[in-house]
Scaffold this motif. Structure first.
Motif, short mmCIF file in Angstrom:
data_model
loop_
_atom_site.label_atom_id
_atom_site.label_comp_id
_atom_site.label_asym_id
_atom_site.label_seq_id
_atom_site.Cartn_x
_atom_site.Cartn_y
_atom_site.Cartn_z
N LEU A 176 -4.69 -6.52 -1.26
CA LEU A 176 -3.06 -6.87 -1.41
C LEU A 176 -2.91 -8.36 -1.21
O LEU A 176 -1.77 -9.17 -1.45
CB LEU A 176 -2.64 -6.43 0.18
N ASP A 177 -3.76 -9.35 -0.81
CA ASP A 177 -3.72 -10.73 -0.79
C ASP A 177 -3.58 -11.13 -2.29
O ASP A 177 -2.89 -11.95 -2.23
CB ASP A 177 -5.08 -10.81 0.12
N ALA A 178 -4.06 -10.52 -2.95
CA ALA A 178 -3.89 -10.99 -4.05
C ALA A 178 -2.53 -10.72 -5.03
O ALA A 178 -2.24 -11.09 -5.96
CB ALA A 178 -4.83 -10.75 -5.91
N ALA B 194 3.02 -4.47 4.14
CA ALA B 194 3.97 -3.52 3.28
C ALA B 194 3.24 -1.98 3.42
O ALA B 194 2.47 -1.79 2.37
CB ALA B 194 4.85 -3.56 2.61
N THR B 195 3.55 -1.04 4.05
CA THR B 195 3.24 0.07 3.54
C THR B 195 4.26 1.53 2.97
O THR B 195 5.29 0.60 3.89
CB THR B 195 1.91 0.91 4.26
N GLU B 196 4.65 2.27 2.60
CA GLU B 196 5.02 3.13 2.32
C GLU B 196 4.59 4.54 1.76
O GLU B 196 3.59 4.74 0.95
CB GLU B 196 6.06 2.46 0.50
N LEU C 106 0.80 -1.05 -0.14
CA LEU C 106 -0.07 0.25 -0.07
C LEU C 106 1.06 1.21 -0.25
O LEU C 106 1.60 1.49 0.76
CB LEU C 106 -0.48 -0.38 1.33
N TYR C 107 0.44 2.60 -1.17
CA TYR C 107 1.58 3.14 -1.18
C TYR C 107 0.39 4.40 -0.67
O TYR C 107 -0.15 4.58 -1.45
CB TYR C 107 1.87 3.50 -2.56
N GLY C 108 1.16 5.11 0.11
CA GLY C 108 0.46 6.57 0.49
C GLY C 108 0.88 8.18 -0.85
O GLY C 108 1.86 8.24 -0.63
#
Length: 256
Positions: free
Chosen positions: A112-114, A145-147, A31-33
């Protein structure tokens, strides 16, 4: 979350750090913000454009709201993308907002799970009064994971429009929401009041009472087609209301 649960979540995040190509090391999406700036599409960073281009799914708030929002800024980049509508209620009902954040986080986690990464487009910078932070926390707590991709803040863009410096030398800069009761009082700092909206009248009255109105400026809808620039906040017509996206800058007092 208990201490042990927090430890497990952190271990999972470490195992799923972003890898080359936008996916995480454990095969799940990231996941990107993505901060898209205050309104002017030319203020999108090169990294923001790249990350949006690499993510098959783009999450955007307020689709169909009829206003120029993050969706309008990134719309030229959405060809071939799957778009998620992540609208959240603009309400003071905290329970309703929390429910909305939880629903959006669940939808994102399913993507994200996919193994697909998601670019969540957010106005201004994702680290400054952004709804994205609430969603990111929920996603990260589940071990994903996020960024964050940083961007141009509305107050920096507003200062550029006004042709003023926010702070020089050892001067301080204070940023707070315009909804704060009465506004803060920091005579030795330049102050920025964000998202003032319906509280602008009270904020202006407070500044006038403290003898600071002459040093105040305002920009509403910075970078949008409805942009309005007021070098003197006192000259702004508030009789018909004001945009939620209004930024007031109060320069520090000169020392006598």
């Amino acid at each position: 979350m208990t201490h042990s649960e927090g430890f497990r979540a952190e271990a999972a995040r470490r195992a799923c750090r972003p890898a080359a190509g936008g996916s995480s090391a454990c095969g799940r999406g990231v996941l990107y913000g993505v901060s898209v700036g205050p309104g002017d599409p030319e203020l999108l960073t090169l990294k923001a454009v790249r990350v949006i281009g690499e993510c098959p799914v783009v999450a955007v708030p307020d689709i169909g709201s009829g206003k120029q929002t993050a969706y309008s800024i990134v719309r030229p980049l959405l060809e071939g993308k799957r778009v998620m509508d992540c609208s959240t209620p603009m309400a003071r009902d905290r329970a309703r907002a929390e429910e909305s954040y939880g629903r959006i986080a669940e939808d994102i986690c399913a993507v994200l799970d996919a193994g697909e990464s998601v670019a969540y487009a957010t106005l201004g910078d994702a680290s400054v009064y952004s709804t994205f932070s609430y969603i990111r926390d929920r996603v990260a707590e589940r071990g994903y994971a996020t960024e964050v991709v940083p961007g141009v803040t509305s107050f920096c863009a507003s200062a550029a429009k006004l042709g003023v410096s926010l702070c020089d030398g050892a001067e301080r800069l204070v940023v707070e929401p315009g909804t704060a009761d009465g506004g803060g009082f920091y005579p030795d700092a330049t102050r920025v009041y964000l998202k003032s909206g319906s509280r602008l009248g009270k904020l202006r009255a407070d500044l006038e009472k403290r003898g600071e109105l002459d040093g105040a400026s305002m920009v509403s809808d910075c970078g949008l087609p409805t942009e309005a620039v007021f070098p003197r906040f006192a000259d702004a017509d508030l009789s018909q209301g004001a945009s939620y996206f209004s930024t007031v800058i109060v320069k520090r007092r000169a020392r006598g």
